[in-house]
Design an enzyme around this catalytic site. Structure first.
Site, PDB file in Angstrom:
ATOM      1  N   ASN A  10     -29.229   2.334  43.454  1.00 55.35           N
ATOM      2  CA  ASN A  10     -29.683   2.244  44.839  1.00 55.35           C
ATOM      3  C   ASN A  10     -29.084   3.430  45.594  1.00 55.35           C
ATOM      4  O   ASN A  10     -27.905   3.456  45.907  1.00 55.35           O
ATOM      5  CB  ASN A  10     -29.173   0.904  45.410  1.00 55.35           C
ATOM      6  CG  ASN A  10     -29.596   0.693  46.843  1.00 55.35           C
ATOM      7  OD1 ASN A  10     -30.054   1.616  47.526  1.00 55.35           O
ATOM      8  ND2 ASN A  10     -29.425  -0.524  47.312  1.00 55.35           N
ATOM      9  N   ARG A  91     -34.072   1.262  43.471  1.00 53.38           N
ATOM     10  CA  ARG A  91     -34.602   1.016  44.813  1.00 53.38           C
ATOM     11  C   ARG A  91     -35.270   2.294  45.320  1.00 53.38           C
ATOM     12  O   ARG A  91     -34.755   3.389  45.145  1.00 53.38           O
ATOM     13  CB  ARG A  91     -33.472   0.641  45.765  1.00 53.38           C
ATOM     14  CG  ARG A  91     -33.992   0.495  47.183  1.00 53.38           C
ATOM     15  CD  ARG A  91     -32.875   0.371  48.190  1.00 53.38           C
ATOM     16  NE  ARG A  91     -33.425   0.467  49.532  1.00 53.38           N
ATOM     17  CZ  ARG A  91     -32.803   1.078  50.532  1.00 53.38           C
ATOM     18  NH1 ARG A  91     -31.638   1.663  50.361  1.00 53.38           N
ATOM     19  NH2 ARG A  91     -33.361   1.117  51.725  1.00 53.38           N
ATOM     20  N   HIS A 179     -36.267  -1.504  54.462  1.00 54.44           N
ATOM     21  CA  HIS A 179     -35.335  -2.635  54.269  1.00 54.44           C
ATOM     22  C   HIS A 179     -36.038  -3.847  53.651  1.00 54.44           C
ATOM     23  O   HIS A 179     -35.569  -4.982  53.772  1.00 54.44           O
ATOM     24  CB  HIS A 179     -34.700  -3.077  55.616  1.00 54.44           C
ATOM     25  CG  HIS A 179     -33.735  -2.081  56.179  1.00 54.44           C
ATOM     26  ND1 HIS A 179     -33.607  -1.870  57.529  1.00 54.44           N
ATOM     27  CD2 HIS A 179     -32.859  -1.243  55.585  1.00 54.44           C
ATOM     28  CE1 HIS A 179     -32.685  -0.943  57.754  1.00 54.44           C
ATOM     29  NE2 HIS A 179     -32.214  -0.548  56.578  1.00 54.44           N
ATOM     30  N   ARG A 235     -30.437   7.553  64.216  1.00 50.82           N
ATOM     31  CA  ARG A 235     -31.885   7.770  64.384  1.00 50.82           C
ATOM     32  C   ARG A 235     -32.362   7.269  65.744  1.00 50.82           C
ATOM     33  O   ARG A 235     -31.850   6.278  66.265  1.00 50.82           O
ATOM     34  CB  ARG A 235     -32.660   7.029  63.293  1.00 50.82           C
ATOM     35  CG  ARG A 235     -32.215   7.431  61.898  1.00 50.82           C
ATOM     36  CD  ARG A 235     -32.947   6.632  60.837  1.00 50.82           C
ATOM     37  NE  ARG A 235     -32.198   6.643  59.598  1.00 50.82           N
ATOM     38  CZ  ARG A 235     -32.159   5.633  58.729  1.00 50.82           C
ATOM     39  NH1 ARG A 235     -32.846   4.531  58.958  1.00 50.82           N
ATOM     40  NH2 ARG A 235     -31.436   5.729  57.633  1.00 50.82           N
ATOM     41  N   ARG A 286     -17.861   0.052  64.637  1.00 44.54           N
ATOM     42  CA  ARG A 286     -16.433  -0.233  64.811  1.00 44.54           C
ATOM     43  C   ARG A 286     -15.794   0.765  65.771  1.00 44.54           C
ATOM     44  O   ARG A 286     -15.021   0.395  66.649  1.00 44.54           O
ATOM     45  CB  ARG A 286     -15.709  -0.193  63.454  1.00 44.54           C
ATOM     46  CG  ARG A 286     -16.032  -1.381  62.582  1.00 44.54           C
ATOM     47  CD  ARG A 286     -15.683  -1.157  61.147  1.00 44.54           C
ATOM     48  NE  ARG A 286     -16.566  -0.186  60.522  1.00 44.54           N
ATOM     49  CZ  ARG A 286     -16.771  -0.068  59.225  1.00 44.54           C
ATOM     50  NH1 ARG A 286     -16.122  -0.847  58.408  1.00 44.54           N
ATOM     51  NH2 ARG A 286     -17.603   0.831  58.749  1.00 44.54           N
ATOM     52  N   GLU A 384     -29.720  -7.509  47.850  1.00 46.48           N
ATOM     53  CA  GLU A 384     -30.781  -6.595  47.410  1.00 46.48           C
ATOM     54  C   GLU A 384     -30.770  -6.365  45.905  1.00 46.48           C
ATOM     55  O   GLU A 384     -31.822  -6.348  45.268  1.00 46.48           O
ATOM     56  CB  GLU A 384     -30.635  -5.255  48.155  1.00 46.48           C
ATOM     57  CG  GLU A 384     -31.008  -5.376  49.618  1.00 46.48           C
ATOM     58  CD  GLU A 384     -30.454  -4.253  50.463  1.00 46.48           C
ATOM     59  OE1 GLU A 384     -29.216  -4.159  50.577  1.00 46.48           O
ATOM     60  OE2 GLU A 384     -31.235  -3.474  51.020  1.00 46.48           O
TER      61      GLU A 384
HETATM   62  P1  AMP Z   1     -24.656  -1.056  56.410  1.00 42.61           P
HETATM   63  O1  AMP Z   1     -25.518   0.157  56.611  1.00 42.61           O
HETATM   64  O2  AMP Z   1     -25.428  -2.327  56.312  1.00 42.61           O
HETATM   65  O3  AMP Z   1     -23.639  -0.894  55.308  1.00 42.61           O
HETATM   66  O4  AMP Z   1     -23.797  -1.203  57.747  1.00 42.61           O
HETATM   67  C1  AMP Z   1     -22.888  -0.194  58.136  1.00 42.61           C
HETATM   68  C2  AMP Z   1     -22.449  -0.414  59.565  1.00 42.61           C
HETATM   69  O5  AMP Z   1     -21.926  -1.749  59.738  1.00 42.61           O
HETATM   70  C3  AMP Z   1     -21.285   0.471  59.940  1.00 42.61           C
HETATM   71  O6  AMP Z   1     -21.714   1.710  60.362  1.00 42.61           O
HETATM   72  C4  AMP Z   1     -20.631  -0.301  61.053  1.00 42.61           C
HETATM   73  O7  AMP Z   1     -21.224   0.129  62.265  1.00 42.61           O
HETATM   74  C5  AMP Z   1     -20.993  -1.749  60.797  1.00 42.61           C
HETATM   75  N1  AMP Z   1     -19.815  -2.544  60.449  1.00 42.61           N
HETATM   76  C6  AMP Z   1     -19.284  -2.715  59.217  1.00 42.61           C
HETATM   77  N2  AMP Z   1     -18.190  -3.509  59.287  1.00 42.61           N
HETATM   78  C7  AMP Z   1     -18.037  -3.846  60.590  1.00 42.61           C
HETATM   79  C8  AMP Z   1     -17.091  -4.645  61.314  1.00 42.61           C
HETATM   80  N3  AMP Z   1     -16.064  -5.245  60.705  1.00 42.61           N
HETATM   81  N4  AMP Z   1     -17.272  -4.763  62.662  1.00 42.61           N
HETATM   82  C9  AMP Z   1     -18.284  -4.148  63.281  1.00 42.61           C
HETATM   83  N5  AMP Z   1     -19.201  -3.384  62.664  1.00 42.61           N
HETATM   84  C10 AMP Z   1     -19.082  -3.230  61.326  1.00 42.61           C
END
Ligand code: AMP
Length: 398
Positions: A10, A91, A179, A235, A286, A384
């Site tokens: 992926n 993927r 997604h 984006r 974060r 996924e």
């Molecule tokens: P993903 O693309 O699904 O892996 O999500 C990534 C995003 O999730 C990161 O850029 C963060 O903005 C958010 N994220 C991950 N862990 C946390 C957390 N503990 N609190 C707030 N946002 C988070």
């Protein structure tokens, strides 16, 4: 059924995630998972964990290019620590208008999907590279493509058709969504009681939202490319086309080369906008929450914009679905950012969505709606890779 080790690959724009499952009778079991992240940097990340979560590798190698990154993956898979893959699932965000079904990968199929790189410009180049490498390096294992666009194949024409001249529609330009494997995995996890009227918000670094009726996709926010729809980490999401023309004219003041100008516009809309563009600080939720706590107004505006767009999409989807039974949050932000869930739901009381502050104070799977809420609100992590394994097993049996 004999045991069947299935490798899942992926790839993202600067990462390759991989995992292996033992499929056979019953639910597939994870053998290991890992990732190579930070391709194009001197300080990348490479890790592998076994099924119990024990780290088998944790390194910070230089990752000058995707070839070096994939060598690490291939080395891990061929290390002898794990069974050799009997099949591989890849993927793919979008294979273009002629590749709409999950299927066996051949060199011709890769060429065909590559023709539509513009439909997922950040994802397709690395995905097709990895497919070619996998055909070469794992010659004994059939490779299958699993498309994000597959879940969205049920959206009606009025949703998928773009209001542009016919000549461009004939080139395949339409809403494909993305997604899709995550959405499919949420529906899969809700079985056998999939709500009739369901909205799933996949809020990660890329963010999208889908309206799902009777387990089938009715509408989704991402468009031809993953740049459309919601405000994402870097984006724009949907935006007045006049803004794109304004930026393009500005870029044209510095170059007469049309491809260079198009690439520069691509960088602006895909890599420099969204939460990063508005905050001027970070695409990571974060960091933005920390900045908001310190009173940073641009970080506040970025998150407010993110929340506002999601609320508008939810409102539109409730109208399209003619009601709502369940709202599901997933993705890195959806699962972990307690404040985003609270802020999104805070404005949706009129739609019957009420969150319980205590229940919402969690990370990971939970039901977070109040007892008085007409709509059930849940947090469900996506699965996924498991979906890809299920597709591979099904395709192997055909
Ligand atoms: P993903 O693309 O699904 O892996 O999500 C990534 C995003 O999730 C990161 O850029 C963060 O903005 C958010 N994220 C991950 N862990 C946390 C957390 N503990 N609190 C707030 N946002 C988070």
């Amino acid at each position: 059924m004999p045991s069947l080790p299935v490798l899942v690959l992926n790839s993202g724009s600067s990462s390759i995630k991989f995992s292996a499952y033992e499929a056979g009778a019953g639910e597939p079991e994870k053998l290991f998972e890992g990732a190579v992240d930070g391709i194009g940097t001197d300080l990348g990340k490479f890790w592998i964990k076994d099924a119990s979560g024990r780290k088998l590798a944790d390194q910070n190698p230089a990752l000058p290019n995707r070839a070096v990154a994939f060598q690490l993956v291939e080395g891990a898979v061929h290390s002898g620590d794990f069974p050799a893959p009997a099949a591989i699932g890849h993927r793919m965000v979008c294979g273009g208008p002629t590749v709409l079904e999950n299927q066996l990968i051949t060199p011709d199929l890769i060429d065909e999907m590559e023709r539509y790189t513009a439909f997922a410009p950040l994802h397709t180049p690395i995905a097709v590279y990895i497919m070619r490498q996998a055909l070469h390096l794992f010659p004994g294992a059939p490779n299958f493509v699993c498309l994000d666009s597959y879940f969205h194949r049920t959206i009606p024409e009025v949703v998928s058709y773009m209001p542009i001249p016919e000549e461009y529609s004939a080139m395949g330009v339409r809403r494909f969504g993305a997604h899709g494997i995550s959405y499919e995995s949420i529906v899969y996890q809700l079985q056998p009681q999939v709500p009739g009227k369901l909205i799933v918000a996949h809020l990660g670094n890329g963010a999208s939202i889908s309206a799902i009726r009777g387990g089938r996709c009715l509408d989704t926010s991402m468009g031809l490319t993953p740049t459309g729809g919601l405000v994402s980490g870097t984006r724009t999401g949907d935006i007045d086309p006049g803004v794109l023309l304004f930026i393009l004219h500005k870029i044209a003041e510095t170059t007469t080369n049309a491809t260079e100008a198009a690439n520069a516009l691509e960088t602006v809309v895909s890599k420099q906008s969204g939460l990063l563009g508005v905050s001027g600080l970070s695409n990571d939720m974060r960091d933005l929450r920390e900045a908001i706590a310190q009173g940073n107004p641009k970080a506040r505006l970025a998150v407010d914009k993110f929340v506002w767009t999601i609320q508008k999409w939810i409102g539109g989807f409730v109208a399209e679905l003619d009601g709502l039974d369940m709202l599901v949050f997933t993705g890195g932000i959806g699962e972990n950012d307690i404040d985003s869930r609270a802020e999104i739901c805070a404005g949706l009381g009129a739609l019957g969505i009420e969150i319980d502050r205590e229940r919402n104070n969690v990370r990971g799977a939970a039901t977070v709606s109040a007892d008085t809420s007409r709509v059930t609100v849940r947090v469900i992590p996506p699965a996924e890779d498991l979906m890809i394994v299920n597709h591979v097993v099904r395709l192997l049996g055909e």
